[in-house]
Design an enzyme around this catalytic site. Structure first.
Site, short mmCIF file in Angstrom:
data_model
loop_
_atom_site.label_atom_id
_atom_site.label_comp_id
_atom_site.label_asym_id
_atom_site.label_seq_id
_atom_site.Cartn_x
_atom_site.Cartn_y
_atom_site.Cartn_z
N HIS A 1 1.33 -1.67 -1.92
CA HIS A 1 2.53 -0.93 -2.32
C HIS A 1 2.29 -0.35 -3.72
O HIS A 1 2.70 -0.92 -4.72
CB HIS A 1 3.77 -1.82 -2.28
CG HIS A 1 5.06 -1.05 -2.32
ND1 HIS A 1 6.07 -1.17 -1.38
CD2 HIS A 1 5.51 -0.11 -3.18
CE1 HIS A 1 7.08 -0.36 -1.67
NE2 HIS A 1 6.75 0.30 -2.78
N ASN B 1 1.95 1.34 1.93
CA ASN B 1 3.30 1.86 1.74
C ASN B 1 3.27 3.35 1.44
O ASN B 1 2.56 3.79 0.54
CB ASN B 1 3.98 1.15 0.56
CG ASN B 1 5.40 1.64 0.35
OD1 ASN B 1 6.26 1.42 1.20
ND2 ASN B 1 5.65 2.32 -0.75
N GLU B 2 4.03 4.11 2.20
CA GLU B 2 4.11 5.56 1.99
C GLU B 2 2.72 6.16 1.86
O GLU B 2 2.34 6.72 0.83
CB GLU B 2 5.01 5.89 0.79
CG GLU B 2 6.42 5.41 1.03
CD GLU B 2 7.45 5.94 0.05
OE1 GLU B 2 7.07 6.36 -1.05
OE2 GLU B 2 8.65 5.95 0.42
C1 BGC Z 1 8.95 3.43 -2.88
C2 BGC Z 1 9.62 2.42 -3.78
C3 BGC Z 1 10.52 3.13 -4.78
C4 BGC Z 1 11.58 3.88 -3.99
C5 BGC Z 1 12.64 4.58 -4.83
C6 BGC Z 1 9.84 4.57 -2.46
O1 BGC Z 1 9.11 5.74 -2.57
O2 BGC Z 1 8.33 2.81 -1.78
O3 BGC Z 1 8.64 1.64 -4.41
O4 BGC Z 1 11.08 2.26 -5.71
O5 BGC Z 1 10.95 4.85 -3.19
O6 BGC Z 1 12.13 5.63 -5.56
#
Ligand code: BGC
Length: 428
Positions: A112, A156-157
């Site tokens: 992440h 993640n993403e």
């Molecule tokens: C991420 C988080 C982030 C959230 C809010 C997402 O892109 O996975 O880590 O805090 O967005 O910006």
């Protein structure tokens, strides 16, 4: 009473670096302490979840949730290349056991945003070595942890570096910022995941996902594994140039990742807003839209649009691994209700959505914005580290407990005098 399918996953999400505190072997920590830094403030002790996870999980379970999404920190587990800390692995074993003990199904993300400094020094996510290095970490971590997980997310993403580049969202690094990053980290800022969307990124990331998925599956063949993707509702201004720009944007930030997700056990959908593409190729909020504390459009309907898009493009079951709002809690309640209205309607239309995690369980370290924007449904006073349950948390807990959007009349979450939930049941 609009019910969700039996077994629907109801949770809240966090990430290690944003909540644990003192993630000193990570690339992000070094960049936070560079001078000048693009980070508004350092993460410091964050909300000290590294030590307070037991009480935090008890809170989430008492609210009525049945799952918790967290990340395991590569920089803690492999702080030097090839040295794997058994103590760090044991910490995550205890966290996973503590989830089950409280009735929360553990959903772990293996990456992440943060990586160990030694990886950044070798180019981080701009390096062709990333898939091997991340894959080896996943093998070791999965051998120890995967059998006891309910879900695993690899990266993640996975598309966010490409998204940041295409949306021109990366900070404008001055020469001074570049020099400071080199001094603090021994690497340019692009080695850090969020800024690594340089040429060839999609191929590197997809290779890393595959290595991770295979490692996790080898350790736990029945564990559902998927990537998570940042998917916003995308629209073009009514103009041919805008439509062309949006098609190019989709090809850069969604298509390669949707393609790579095909055949996975699920696709993690992470949605915050709607992005409008304008005729000059820029993206942003539609004019006149209500803004959240992040400057995004307030757009709860975006979540269902993203779920429909991802399900259609990948053929995978959908897990909403993040959906959230930064700002005042009354609007958060409206945001959650609106987002869930859309999810419920999509399920009724036949879209296979298996669960929903609100981002975030707690107010936490919002990357470059520091502790300013508050996404949490539980607040934290960082001086005392006291947790404060906000009404949105009680609301989501009641929905989760009922597995339905309309909670039985009279059912409400009972709090003690500190605001901690004691469970459902009191009559209003
Ligand atoms: C991420 C988080 C982030 C959230 C809010 C997402 O892109 O996975 O880590 O805090 O967005 O910006």
């Amino acid at each position: 009473m609009r019910a969700f399918p039996p077994g629907f996953v109801w949770g809240a999400a966090t990430a290690a670096h944003q909540v644990e505190g003192a993630n000193t072997a990570s690339d992000c920590w070094a960049l936070e302490h560079a001078s000048p830094s693009v980070f508004a403030e350092p993460s410091g002790d964050a909300i000290d979840q590294f030590h307070r996870y037991g009480d935090d999980l008890a809170l989430l379970a008492a609210l009525g949730l049945n799952s918790y999404r967290f990340s395991i920190e590569w920089a803690r587990i492999e702080p030097e290349e090839g040295f794997f800390s058994q103590a760090a692995l044991d910490h995550y074993k205890r966290l996973i056991d503590a989830c089950w003990a409280r009735g929360l199904a553990p959903c772990a993300t293996f990456h992440h945003f943060t990586s160990p400094r030694w990886m950044a020094k070798q180019g981080g996510w701009t390096s062709p070595k990333i898939a091997d290095a991340f894959g080896r970490f996943c093998e070791i971590a999965a051998d120890e942890l995967a059998e006891d997980l309910a879900f695993a997310c690899t990266i993640n993403e996975i598309n966010i570096p490409a998204f940041v580049r295409a949306s021109r969202m990366a900070p404008d690094f001055s020469d001074a910022h570049r020099k400071a990053a080199m001094d603090a980290l021994g690497a340019p800022p692009e080695s850090f995941y969020m800024f690594a969307g340089t040429d060839g990124y999609a191929e590197r990331a997809v290779a890393a996902h595959r290595r991770a998925r295979d490692a996790i599956k080898a350790a736990a063949p029945n564990l559902p594994v998927g990537m998570t993707i940042s998917i916003q509702e995308e629209e073009a201004e009514d103009h041919d140039d805008a439509r062309t720009a949006l098609a190019q944007r989709r090809a850069a930030i969604y298509d390669p990742f949707y393609e790579a997700a095909k055949g996975d056990d699920f696709v993690g959908v992470q949605t915050y807003t709607r992005m409008m593409t304008f005729r000059d190729g820029r993206t942003g909020r539609p004019k006149g839209a209500e803004k959240t504390a992040m400057g995004y459009e307030f757009r709860p309907q975006a979540l269902a649009a993203a779920c429909r898009d991802a399900a259609h493009a990948t053929g995978c079951p959908v897990l909403v691994t993040e959906s959230g709002y930064a700002g005042e809690d009354g609007r958060r309640c409206t945001f959650i209700q609106g987002a869930l209205d859309g999810v419920h309607a999509a399920i009724a239309d036949g879209v296979d959505i298996r669960g929903y995690y609100y981002w975030s369980a707690f107010d936490n370290f919002e990357w470059m914005s520091g502790y300013g924007p508050r996404f949490g449904m539980i607040g934290v006073d960082r001086r005392s580290q006291k947790r404060l349950v906000k009404p949105s948390a009680a609301m989501l807990g009641a929905i989760a407990h009922a597995n339905a959007l309309e909670v039985e009349d009279g059912e409400t979450v009972v709090m003690d005098e500190t605001g901690a939930p004691l469970g459902l049941g009191g009559r209003r």
